[in-house]
Design a protein around this motif. Structure first.
Motif, short mmCIF file in Angstrom:
data_model
loop_
_atom_site.label_atom_id
_atom_site.label_comp_id
_atom_site.label_asym_id
_atom_site.label_seq_id
_atom_site.Cartn_x
_atom_site.Cartn_y
_atom_site.Cartn_z
N TYR A 674 -12.79 -6.70 6.81
CA TYR A 674 -11.71 -7.32 6.06
C TYR A 674 -10.53 -7.55 6.98
CZ TYR A 674 -7.79 -7.62 2.75
OH TYR A 674 -6.65 -7.99 2.07
N ASN A 675 -10.07 -8.80 7.07
CA ASN A 675 -8.99 -9.17 7.99
C ASN A 675 -9.29 -8.72 9.41
OD1 ASN A 675 -7.45 -10.49 6.07
ND2 ASN A 675 -6.25 -8.66 5.53
N ASN A 676 -10.56 -8.92 9.81
CA ASN A 676 -11.03 -8.59 11.17
C ASN A 676 -10.90 -7.11 11.49
OD1 ASN A 676 -11.84 -11.24 11.94
ND2 ASN A 676 -9.68 -11.78 12.28
N LYS A 677 -10.93 -6.27 10.49
CA LYS A 677 -10.91 -4.83 10.70
C LYS A 677 -11.98 -4.18 9.84
CE LYS A 677 -6.01 -4.59 11.94
NZ LYS A 677 -4.67 -4.01 11.63
N PHE A 678 -12.53 -3.10 10.35
CA PHE A 678 -13.54 -2.35 9.61
C PHE A 678 -12.82 -1.52 8.55
CE2 PHE A 678 -15.00 -3.04 13.96
CZ PHE A 678 -16.16 -3.75 13.71
N THR A 679 -13.20 -1.74 7.32
CA THR A 679 -12.40 -1.24 6.21
C THR A 679 -13.26 -0.43 5.24
OG1 THR A 679 -10.97 -3.18 6.37
CG2 THR A 679 -10.87 -1.92 4.32
N THR A 680 -12.72 0.71 4.81
CA THR A 680 -13.36 1.52 3.79
C THR A 680 -12.29 2.37 3.13
OG1 THR A 680 -15.24 2.98 3.32
CG2 THR A 680 -13.97 3.43 5.33
N THR A 681 -12.69 3.38 2.35
CA THR A 681 -11.72 4.23 1.66
C THR A 681 -12.06 5.70 1.87
OG1 THR A 681 -13.00 4.15 -0.39
CG2 THR A 681 -11.23 2.53 -0.14
N THR A 682 -11.08 6.53 1.59
CA THR A 682 -11.28 7.98 1.62
C THR A 682 -11.54 8.48 0.20
OG1 THR A 682 -8.95 8.49 1.25
CG2 THR A 682 -9.65 8.11 3.53
N LYS A 683 -11.88 9.77 0.11
CA LYS A 683 -12.10 10.36 -1.21
C LYS A 683 -10.83 10.37 -2.04
CE LYS A 683 -16.02 13.40 -0.27
NZ LYS A 683 -16.50 14.81 -0.26
N THR A 684 -9.69 10.41 -1.37
CA THR A 684 -8.42 10.44 -2.10
C THR A 684 -7.91 9.04 -2.42
OG1 THR A 684 -7.24 10.59 0.01
CG2 THR A 684 -7.76 12.66 -1.12
N SER A 713 -14.12 -11.41 3.80
CA SER A 713 -13.30 -11.38 5.01
C SER A 713 -11.81 -11.51 4.70
CB SER A 713 -13.74 -12.49 5.97
OG SER A 713 -13.59 -13.75 5.35
N LYS A 714 -11.47 -12.12 3.52
CA LYS A 714 -10.06 -12.35 3.20
C LYS A 714 -9.65 -11.83 1.82
CE LYS A 714 -9.13 -14.70 6.98
NZ LYS A 714 -8.21 -14.15 8.00
N THR A 715 -10.59 -11.38 1.03
CA THR A 715 -10.29 -10.94 -0.34
C THR A 715 -10.68 -9.49 -0.53
OG1 THR A 715 -10.68 -13.17 -1.21
CG2 THR A 715 -10.76 -11.35 -2.80
N LEU A 716 -9.73 -8.68 -1.02
CA LEU A 716 -9.98 -7.27 -1.27
C LEU A 716 -9.88 -6.99 -2.76
CD1 LEU A 716 -8.90 -4.23 0.79
CD2 LEU A 716 -8.34 -4.24 -1.65
N VAL A 717 -10.87 -6.28 -3.28
CA VAL A 717 -10.94 -5.95 -4.70
C VAL A 717 -11.16 -4.45 -4.83
CG1 VAL A 717 -12.20 -6.25 -6.87
CG2 VAL A 717 -11.87 -8.20 -5.33
N THR A 718 -10.36 -3.80 -5.68
CA THR A 718 -10.56 -2.38 -5.97
C THR A 718 -10.62 -2.17 -7.48
OG1 THR A 718 -8.20 -1.86 -6.03
CG2 THR A 718 -9.34 -1.66 -3.88
N LEU A 719 -11.31 -1.13 -7.86
CA LEU A 719 -11.36 -0.72 -9.27
C LEU A 719 -11.13 0.78 -9.32
CD1 LEU A 719 -11.94 -1.42 -12.26
CD2 LEU A 719 -14.34 -0.86 -11.80
N PHE A 765 -13.72 -12.75 -13.48
CA PHE A 765 -12.37 -13.20 -13.13
C PHE A 765 -12.43 -14.14 -11.94
CE2 PHE A 765 -12.13 -8.98 -14.97
CZ PHE A 765 -11.10 -9.07 -15.89
N ASP A 766 -11.35 -14.94 -11.78
CA ASP A 766 -11.24 -15.76 -10.57
C ASP A 766 -10.42 -15.00 -9.54
OD1 ASP A 766 -8.54 -16.02 -11.26
OD2 ASP A 766 -8.77 -18.06 -12.03
N SER A 767 -10.14 -15.64 -8.40
CA SER A 767 -9.44 -14.97 -7.30
C SER A 767 -7.98 -14.68 -7.62
CB SER A 767 -9.53 -15.81 -6.03
OG SER A 767 -8.94 -17.09 -6.24
N GLN A 768 -7.46 -15.29 -8.69
CA GLN A 768 -6.08 -15.04 -9.11
C GLN A 768 -6.02 -13.99 -10.23
OE1 GLN A 768 -3.60 -16.49 -7.33
NE2 GLN A 768 -5.36 -17.25 -6.13
N ALA A 769 -7.11 -13.29 -10.42
CA ALA A 769 -7.21 -12.23 -11.43
C ALA A 769 -7.10 -12.78 -12.85
CB ALA A 769 -6.17 -11.14 -11.19
#
Length: 811
Positions: A674-684, A713-719, A765-769
């Motif tokens: 995502y945005n040319n970086k390796f992206t993930t999340t932590t448990k927190t 590559s340009k769109t981030l979605v979280t739930l 949903f679309d990209s504008q939520a």
């Protein structure tokens, strides 16, 4: 679309003869007295089609169908791998017998785990016959010439040992059937025939209409399409042969048929004199009672049905000539909408001339509408015909007729079109004690016979007509139910032949199914365990043909289009596979790499199921918690995965390419670019980004511990709990149990989906939520969204009830 077989091919098939007695085909083992033979290459698909077809479901509630189905207990336990015949016949006491014939294999009939199964061995002339009892249903079976034969008739099994002359007529008609359809049906007209009549007028009996009828059926949830042939060896005894030496003309009776009629029957010919001569022979008359020139210029005769009234429409090639034949019939009864209605002095003419097609003697009135001379027993019916013809609101103008017309031929020797009421009438002719069916949606059904050289083509359609969907509406295309509950989520795969999409699903018994985009089960395959994650497709032979590739806990499978294993797969593993199979094609040249994750270890294989020696990664510091991913940045490849406290970024050989300068307690969410970086999340719930130099950035997104992440590559979605965030825009959903969000990029537009398993609602949903119009809809899993057919509308597949698959279309 027209359903014509090649006349030359059929002529050669139907004209050839064989005198040998060698039984080399399944049809050679069929009972001589079989009235109905059903052939299928996909027994599981046939059973599913019958269970899911809306029309057949209604018929299945009849007593006759229930008894019919109960007698086929054996079919539940057979697993044929090739063509299967199911033959029905009646014995001397008029009891129904059935026989099943297929090629023998070890997996065909496994009895070890069958409850209430009793096996005995009988002897007949030093031969062994197996007697089997399942749930009080008894059948007898043998294996003869590598062919499995099972029957409720012990006498037939005994007679199967005796070689008899082959039925060449049956073999010829059988040779015309198509193995690619849901099923083929061969009907023989005899005293015990299953089909009594397929006409509104039940005086037109099947046993006097033809000798053999062979049809291929294509059954989906909302329609049944048939095509095939019919043939009789004696040209003077069957009604179909009255069209011999005539050429079918364009059927036009629909142009004068009111839309509220019960339907019509149309028969055509290029020369009435030939038609009349054939009809005289069939009726065994020396000559017709009434001599008339009325029919001399007629090329089509149509019978229109409405309640107790009828009308006859004569389609004339020479209107002036037909008018001249009626010069003595100018008794004007009344004028309606400037059309004269005349009396007709010989109302019995049509029954005398055209029996058995027409048997009524009450056609006392007629009118003329352009090239149509229309006769009826009712002035009121003639008025309705005139009004609809002038208003251009006849059956030919109705969308539901135009819909089925696409599946039919423009020219037919004999054509029948029915509305729901007439369709019910025909069913009642053939099925005893049939209750009233809900046929309102089957606005028009049709059957055609197109006479050719010594045989006739057959086309037919029974279709549930849909109301045209409005713009942006969501329509349910089908709802397919399987025998068992679903184990996982329906997925989509590409059909490399037509470039459309098909559905893959697995049930709780680990059966994998491939289902067409019309709801037809193409095949069913037993697997050793549940599929892990998403099924991928590869082109293992680099020839454009795609295979399915995936892992279960102890196997890696590669299946071809027909569900067959591609050698040397499946590969068996003693240690458990713990992540979905990863498929890499580094240079997009189809030199695939298959990554198998086992705990903390990763093994890399090629498509020959051999270890790739150049991949040197040994093992991770702990159990791998995310599926290995392949990323390409610039001209460099990266393989990424993680354990609970370490993130790995390797090169193609398995050596470390990037070492993150900081490690965290990682969640089980995947790694994304995502945005040319390796992206993930932590448990927190922190968002972690790593650049190519190993620099790490952490952003607190205030995500709960149980959250989901999905990116392009340009769109981030979280739930997180009930908060769905798309490109920094947050939507608060009702509290529920939501699936991981999915991102789809189709037609240059981004869609985001999630499903609340608690309320059974699927959101898009679309990209504008912004929620897509007419969502949410009913659903019980994540969805797969794509364009699955030839139109531009998008479809998505989702789990419905515990054992059902739903396909929706976004109009």
């Amino acid at each position: 679309m027209k359903f014509f077989y090649s006349s030359l091919l059929l002529f050669l098939i139907l004209s050839c003869s064989k005198s040998k007695h060698e039984r080399s085909k399944l049809i050679h083992f069929a009972p001589e007295n079989a009235s109905l033979i059903l052939k299928t290459n996909n027994l599981e698909g046939l059973k599913s089609s019958l269970d899911n077809n809306d029309f057949i479901e209604g018929i299945s509630k009849s007593v006759a169908f229930t008894n019919f189905n109960e007698n086929l207990e054996l079919l539940k336990y057979l697993k044929p791998t090739s063509e299967t015949l199911i033959c029905f016949s009646e014995n001397d006491s008029d009891s129904l017998e059935y026989t099943i014939i297929t090629k023998y294999s070890k997996e065909l009939f496994e009895t070890d785990s069958l409850p209430n199964y009793i096996a005995e061995t009988l002897t007949y002339k030093n031969r062994s016959i197996n007697k089997s009892t399942i749930n009080k249903h008894v059948f007898y079976s043998i294996v003869l010439d590598s062919t499995f034969i099972a029957s409720t008739s012990k006498l037939f099994i005994e007679n199967s040992f005796n070689t008899k002359p082959l039925n060449t007529n049956l073999e010829k008609i059988y040779s015309t059937t198509n193995s690619d359809k849901t099923a083929s049906i061969i009907l023989k007209a005899n005293k015990n025939t299953f089909l009594k009549s397929f006409f509104i007028n039940d005086t037109l009996l099947f046993k006097t209409f033809t000798n053999y009828l062979a049809i291929d059926t294509d059954i989906s949830q909302n329609e049944i399409i048939i095509n095939g042939i019919t043939k009789d060896s004696d040209s003077t005894k069957s009604l179909i042969n009255i069209f011999k030496n005539t050429i079918p003309q364009e059927n036009q009776t629909q142009n004068v048929t009111p839309p509220d009629s019960d339907g019509f029957m149309s028969f055509t010919f290029n020369n009435f004199k030939i038609f009349k001569k054939n009809l005289i022979k069939f009726n065994k008359k020396d000559s017709l009672i009434s001599a008339t020139t009325l029919f001399d210029n007629i090329i089509e005769i149509g019978v229109i049905y409405k309640d107790n009234d009828k009308a006859i429409a004569l389609n004339s090639l020479d209107v002036i000539g037909t008018h001249d034949a009626l010069l003595s019939e100018q008794n004007n009864i009344e004028t309606y909408r400037q059309v004269d209605i005349f009396g007709f002095s010989t109302p019995n003419l049509f029954a005398e001339t055209l029996s058995p097609f027409i048997t009524s003697n009450t056609f006392e009135y007629y009118c003329v509408l352009d090239n149509f001379f229309v006769y009826s027993n009712s002035i009121n019916m003639l008025q309705q015909i005139i009004a609809n013809y002038q208003n251009k609101t006849t059956l030919s103008q109705q969308p539901y007729f135009l819909d089925i017309k696409e599946q039919l031929s423009d020219q037919a020797s004999l054509m029948l079109v029915t509305n729901p009421s007439a369709l019910q009438t025909i069913l009642n002719h053939n099925i005893d004690n049939l209750s009233k069916l809900k046929l309102e949606a089957y606005k028009t059904s049709s059957l055609q016979f197109i006479y050719d050289n010594h045989f006739a083509h057959v086309n037919g359609i029974i279709k549930k007509n849909k109301v045209k969907a409005s713009l942006h509406s969501i329509s349910e295309e089908f709802n397919i139910k399987l025998e068992n509950d679903l184990l996982n989520t329906p997925q989509l795969a590409t059909n490399h032949i037509n470039k459309q999409k098909e559905i893959i699903i697995q049930d709780v018994n680990n059966n994998l199914y491939l289902i067409s985009n019309t709801g037809k089960i193409l095949w069913k395959k037993q697997l050793h365990g549940p599929v892990l994650g998403k099924i991928e497709q590869i082109d293992i032979y680099k020839n454009g043909r795609l295979q399915l590739v995936f892992a279960t806990p102890n196997r890696v499978y590669v299946l071809d289009r027909n569900g067959k294993d591609v050698a040397p797969f499946p590969s068996k593993f003693n240690d458990k596979i713990t992540q979905p199979l990863s498929v890499f094609d580094y240079d997009k040249n189809k030199n695939y790499r298959l990554l198998v994750t086992q705990g903390s270890n990763i093994l890399m294989y090629d498509v020959s199921a051999k270890i790739v020696r150049g991949f040197t990664f040994k093992n991770a510091n702990n159990t791998i918690i995310s599926q290995p991913q392949h990323f390409r940045m610039g001209n460099k490849d990266y393989i990424g995965f993680k354990t609970e406290n370490k993130l790995y970024l390797l090169d193609r050989t398995g050596k470390t390419r990037i070492t993150p300068k900081t490690n965290y307690n990682y969640s089980s969410e995947a790694i994304y670019l995502y945005n040319n970086k390796f992206t993930t999340t932590t448990k927190t719930g922190d968002l972690i980004s790593i650049d190519t130099r190993g620099n790490v950035a952490s952003v607190n997104l205030n995500l709960a511990e149980h959250h989901h992440l999905e990116t392009t590559s340009k769109t981030l979605v979280t739930l997180s709990e009930n908060k769905l965030t798309i490109k920094s825009k947050t939507i608060e959903l009702d509290y529920g149990n939501y699936t991981k969000p999915q991102i789809f990029y189709i037609y240059d537009k981004i869609y985001v989906s999630t499903t609340d398993l608690q309320s059974q609602k699927t959101f898009l949903f679309d990209s504008q939520a912004e929620m897509i119009q007419n969502f949410p809809v009913y659903g019980n899993s994540i969805i797969y969204l794509d364009n699955i057919d030839r139109d531009r509308d998008l479809e998505f597949v989702v789990k419905g009830e515990s054992n059902s698959i739903l396909l929706y279309q976004i109009n």
